[in-house]
Design an enzyme around this catalytic site. Structure first.
Site, short mmCIF file in Angstrom:
data_model
loop_
_atom_site.label_atom_id
_atom_site.label_comp_id
_atom_site.label_asym_id
_atom_site.label_seq_id
_atom_site.Cartn_x
_atom_site.Cartn_y
_atom_site.Cartn_z
N ASP A 1 0.79 -1.22 0.00
CA ASP A 1 0.00 0.00 0.00
C ASP A 1 0.83 1.28 0.00
O ASP A 1 0.55 2.21 -0.74
CB ASP A 1 -0.90 -0.04 1.24
CG ASP A 1 -1.73 1.20 1.40
OD1 ASP A 1 -2.53 1.48 0.48
OD2 ASP A 1 -1.59 1.89 2.41
N ASP B 1 4.53 0.51 4.28
CA ASP B 1 4.48 -0.77 5.00
C ASP B 1 4.23 -1.91 4.02
O ASP B 1 4.35 -1.72 2.81
CB ASP B 1 3.39 -0.70 6.09
CG ASP B 1 2.01 -0.42 5.49
OD1 ASP B 1 1.90 -0.35 4.24
OD2 ASP B 1 1.05 -0.29 6.26
N TYR C 1 -7.68 2.02 9.38
CA TYR C 1 -6.77 2.26 8.25
C TYR C 1 -7.52 2.89 7.08
O TYR C 1 -7.39 4.07 6.82
CB TYR C 1 -6.03 0.97 7.88
CG TYR C 1 -5.18 0.56 9.06
CD1 TYR C 1 -3.94 1.17 9.25
CD2 TYR C 1 -5.66 -0.30 10.04
CE1 TYR C 1 -3.19 0.89 10.38
CE2 TYR C 1 -4.91 -0.58 11.17
CZ TYR C 1 -3.68 0.01 11.34
OH TYR C 1 -2.93 -0.24 12.46
N GLU D 1 5.19 9.74 3.96
CA GLU D 1 4.90 8.40 3.44
C GLU D 1 4.28 8.48 2.05
O GLU D 1 3.28 9.16 1.84
CB GLU D 1 3.94 7.66 4.39
CG GLU D 1 3.71 6.22 3.98
CD GLU D 1 3.00 5.39 5.05
OE1 GLU D 1 2.42 5.98 5.98
OE2 GLU D 1 3.03 4.15 4.93
#
Ligand SMILES: *[C@@H]1O[C@H](CO)[C@@H](O)[C@H](O)[C@H]1NC(C)=O
Ligand SMILES: *[C@@H]1O[C@H](CO)[C@@H](O)[C@H](O)[C@H]1NC(C)=O
Ligand SMILES: *[C@@H]1O[C@H](CO)[C@@H](O)[C@H](O)[C@H]1NC(C)=O
Ligand SMILES: *[C@@H]1O[C@H](CO)[C@@H](O)[C@H](O)[C@H]1NC(C)=O
Ligand SMILES: *[C@@H]1O[C@H](CO)[C@@H](O)[C@H](O)[C@H]1NC(C)=O
Ligand SMILES: *[C@@H]1O[C@H](CO)[C@@H](O)[C@H](O)[C@H]1NC(C)=O
Length: 525
Positions: A104, A107, A255, A498
């Site tokens: 994704d 991670d 999430y 990220e």
């Protein structure tokens, strides 16, 4: 790791009134417009192709590489020196092969909801701008990356009413800091089914497979038909067993919480209509489901959670270029008017301009992954600009003020240029682009030297290290700046540093639209 907070942020209820005024004006304009322009046929681009814009071509090549960095499974023709095979056992517990697909973000989770959205956006980008991607040799890489996702999604749908929507346990996954090639944690599977439905995730997966079936139609009709078969079944499953996956499986809320499934149903049906030409999908979006879910007149932000704005733009395509019968639908017109309201809100000088903007003009909606909204908005703007240009619709009206395709393109360019370095930090947020870009990207694989012997628990030293990443996550679009336009380049600052695959797909769409100076819309089929 996903985003901590997100919402279907509306520009504001006050806009509704303005939009109604816009609709009234536009109806007058449309009535005056006599001719429907037929959808251009595939083949040579009519008119002279625009010149290649080197800046966007270079950025597009970079952005495309990020998908290679995110690939799971047994890699083919891998050109990323620090990546290798990983997650080869994914899916084994259900005796299916879920080794492909993409991680994704920083991670190693495979989250089906945003992964499917990544696939849908990448398909859309290829369908609108495949010819432009080709001018810088990026069509093949785009198709390969899309197929890496669709191969996974097909396997994740082993029975009509079963869809695997997640590989890995985010709690276990986030207890480790390791390379994907060296993962040792358990990777359990999560499914939706008839008793625990997931209309949102199943419909998004249907949208991805339906749009991809168009992408692969001429290259491999067998594969294209396979994708379409799964898309239709998934749509039926999504529609007949209604419920949000966030309610069936509450753990997913931490999430990728879905705030509703009506948008995905309309989005999926719109893609199925394009893929099949079957009137029932058109009736679905323009009938009762449209009235229930489309929120006509209210602009929304396009994101992995909310696809309404994308649906409105996509259905406008039919209004601009479609067959006469379908073009006359009043509710189709409502979609187009709402798409125009979205675009009007984006134009900085429009009377209905959103105030969700930084001082230097970047659309800014949320602190987590702030670049998602400006890039998604700019992608929609460039697509809509090309619809206007191709159909020779010279103007749209924003509460009485007129704007043309070049105004929309100018907005899209302003957002792309901000991302590429025209901003107060004077840095690019696309990793690897320009002289200054993020060096402490929150990405496990990039943060650990490929030859390090390290493990789940010992690996945290690579997160806390003060050294910059040993591997460059080339082409990653990081979360982005705060509202005050500052950016803290720190590996543990996942809110800002990220990169994610869905940001990547939206960026690829935007850059593909800008890679040549003008573009004429092509037929999808
Ligand atoms: C259906 O999905 C739910 C939620 O993931 C799961 O708990 C349940 O075991 C599944 N049902 C079957 C028959 O596998
Ligand atoms: C076309 O797709 C089918 C189904 O995925 C596959 O088996 C076949 O090898 C593909 N053909 C080519 C020429 O790639
Ligand atoms: C998930 O979204 C729903 C619907 O919008 C909301 O009620 C819920 O509080 C959200 N959950 C989390 C953890 O944010
Ligand atoms: C992880 O590596 C460290 C350092 O080499 C070692 O001390 C530790 O025992 C290892 N842990 C596991 C679970 O292998
Ligand atoms: C910018 O905004 C961030 C997040 O709100 C805040 O932490 C930071 O202190 C601000 N920086 C400046 C220079 O105002
Ligand atoms: C990284 O950030 C997270 C979330 O803010 C925090 O819980 C964690 O302690 C931080 N880790 C390190 C090593 O700084």
């Amino acid at each position: 790791m996903g985003e901590g907070s997100k919402s279907k942020g509306f520009f504001g209820w006050f806009l509704v009134l303005l939009v109604m005024a816009v609709i009234a004006t536009a109806i007058v304009i449309t009535v005056k417009k006599k001719t429907q322009h037929p959808e251009p046929k595939l083949g040579p681009v009519p008119g002279p192709p625009g010149a290649v814009e080197k800046k966007y071509g270079d950025a597009l090549k970079l952005a495309m590489q990020f998908f290679d960095i995110q690939k799971s499974g047994k890699l083919v023709d891998n050109e990323i020196s620090w990546r290798g095979d990983s997650a080869l056992q994914d899916g084994n517990e259900a005796e299916i092969d879920l080794s492909k697909g993409m991680y994704d973000a920083g991670d190693h989770m495979k989250f089906g909801f945003p992964m499917a959205f990544t696939g849908t956006v990448l398909s859309w980008a290829i369908l609108e701008y495949g010819d432009q991607m080709q001018t810088v040799n990026q069509l093949k890489p785009a198709q390969d990356s899309l197929k890496w996702i669709t191969d996974y999604l097909v396997n994740a749908h082993p029975l009509e009413n079963v869809l695997y929507v997640q590989v890995g346990d985010p709690e276990l996954d986030h207890k480790c800091w390791d390379r994907p090639e060296a993962m040792t944690m358990k990777r359990p599977l999560t499914q939706v089914n008839a008793s625990s439905p997931g209309t949102d995730v199943a419909a998004e997966t249907a949208a991805a497979l339906a749009s991809a079936s168009l992408v692969f139609k001429s290259a491999n009709s067998t594969y294209s038909s396979l994708l379409l078969k799964h898309a239709k079944e998934l749509f039926t499953f999504a529609d007949k067993h209604r419920g949000s996956y966030s309610e069936s499986i509450p753990e997913v809320q931490n999430y990728y919480n879905s705030t509703g499934y009506g948008d995905e149903l309309l989005w999926a049906a719109s893609w199925l209509y394009h893929a099949t030409g079957d009137q029932s999908y058109f009736d679905y979006v323009t009938g009762q489901n449209g009235r229930d879910f489309a929120n006509w007149g209210s602009p929304t932000w396009f994101s992995w959670d909310n696809k309404l704005a994308g649906t409105q733009v996509l259905l406008s395509r039919i209004s601009f270029f479609g067959a006469k019968g379908s073009s006359n639908s009043e509710n189709l017109h409502n979609y187009r008017k709402t798409a125009e309201a979205v675009v009007c809100g984006l134009l900085p000088k429009s009377p209905t301009a959103t105030s969700s903007r930084t001082d230097s003009g970047l659309i800014w909606v949320s602190e987590w992954n702030s670049l998602q909204h400006p890039v998604a908005s700019a992608f929609l703007a460039v697509v809509y600009s090309d619809y206007l240009f191709t159909s020779r619709t010279s103007k749209i009206s924003c509460n009485g003020d007129s704007y043309g395709p070049s105004d929309l393109r100018k907005f899209a360019i302003s957002q792309a240029d901000y991302v590429l370095g025209n901003n107060p930090m004077k840095m690019s947020y696309l990793v690897g682009y320009g002289d200054k870009y993020p060096e402490y990207v929150h990405h496990r694989g990039a943060s650990i030297p490929a030859d390090a012997s390290t493990n789940c628990s010992d690996g945290w030293k690579w997160l806390t290290s003060t050294d910059r990443n040993p591997n460059v996550a080339l082409g990653g679009l990081v979360g982005g700046p705060f509202f005050n336009e500052t950016y803290i380049d720190s590996r543990n600052n996942s809110m800002q540093t990220e990169p994610s695959t869905y940001n990547g797909a939206l960026m690829v769409g935007l850059l593909s639209g800008l890679v040549t100076t003008s573009s004429v819309v092509q037929s999808f089929v």
